[in-house]
Design a protein around this motif. Sequence first.
Motif, mmCIF file in Angstrom:
data_model
loop_
_atom_site.group_PDB
_atom_site.id
_atom_site.type_symbol
_atom_site.label_atom_id
_atom_site.label_comp_id
_atom_site.label_asym_id
_atom_site.label_seq_id
_atom_site.Cartn_x
_atom_site.Cartn_y
_atom_site.Cartn_z
ATOM 1 N N SER A 192 -22.741 -52.172 0.378
ATOM 2 C CA SER A 192 -21.585 -53.016 0.648
ATOM 3 C C SER A 192 -21.970 -54.212 1.529
ATOM 4 N N LEU A 196 -14.177 -55.220 -12.303
ATOM 5 C CA LEU A 196 -14.306 -53.936 -11.615
ATOM 6 C C LEU A 196 -15.610 -53.233 -11.984
ATOM 7 N N ARG A 197 -15.947 -53.226 -13.275
ATOM 8 C CA ARG A 197 -17.217 -52.618 -13.704
ATOM 9 C C ARG A 197 -18.409 -53.338 -13.089
ATOM 10 N N ASN A 235 -18.489 -52.578 -9.255
ATOM 11 C CA ASN A 235 -18.929 -51.197 -9.025
ATOM 12 C C ASN A 235 -20.432 -51.068 -9.210
ATOM 13 N N LYS A 236 -20.948 -51.699 -10.243
ATOM 14 C CA LYS A 236 -22.387 -51.664 -10.520
ATOM 15 C C LYS A 236 -23.170 -52.303 -9.373
ATOM 16 N N LYS A 277 -22.856 -50.150 -6.098
ATOM 17 C CA LYS A 277 -23.625 -48.915 -6.197
ATOM 18 C C LYS A 277 -25.113 -49.173 -5.984
ATOM 19 N N LEU A 316 -10.848 -51.671 -5.142
ATOM 20 C CA LEU A 316 -12.017 -51.106 -4.459
ATOM 21 C C LEU A 316 -11.813 -50.963 -2.950
#
Length: 175
Positions: free
Chosen positions: A75, A63-64, A67-68, A71, A94
């Motif tokens: 997408s 997940l980390r 997300n990185k 961001k 997500l």
Amino acid sequence: MFVGEVRQQRVSRMRGFRRWRWHLDEMYVKLNGEMVYLWRAVDHEGEILESYVTKTRDKDAALRFMNKALKRHGSPEAITTDGLRSYRAAMNELGNAGKKEVGRWANNRVENSHLSFRQRERAMLRFRRMKSLQKFASIHATVHNHFNLERHLVSRKIYKERRSAALAEWRSLAS
């Protein structure tokens, strides 16, 4: 300093591309005799988008990492992974579960991107600290992307022109 500039230029060029496909994978790296995980995201052209080092291979680490990557790069249209359940759990959280693709040989793009990293890892005689591994992985990705000219897709003449242009740009950035 110049690594960040090269990455920003590449990301800004790719944000407008509509059919962006990612390939995600993790690999083991030995760090002082202990196994850690290097998570990598590669786009459809073989450019390494993101590298992230963790001690675990669970949902939180996935997940980390995702997300990185989301961001920084936006997408994608589709995300191809191996069968690791951490990806599925992270993508469900997500809201990207519909974009996930899993196939037997579908993730070869990212698996082959590990080869150049492994060569440099052997030449460096492994790593000692997690911070140096993370720094090396991100810088190696940017340098590899700069000189990755897809030799198999172009003629020798065009390849030599692109290679000399990349080398000239590299020299101007390094000086």
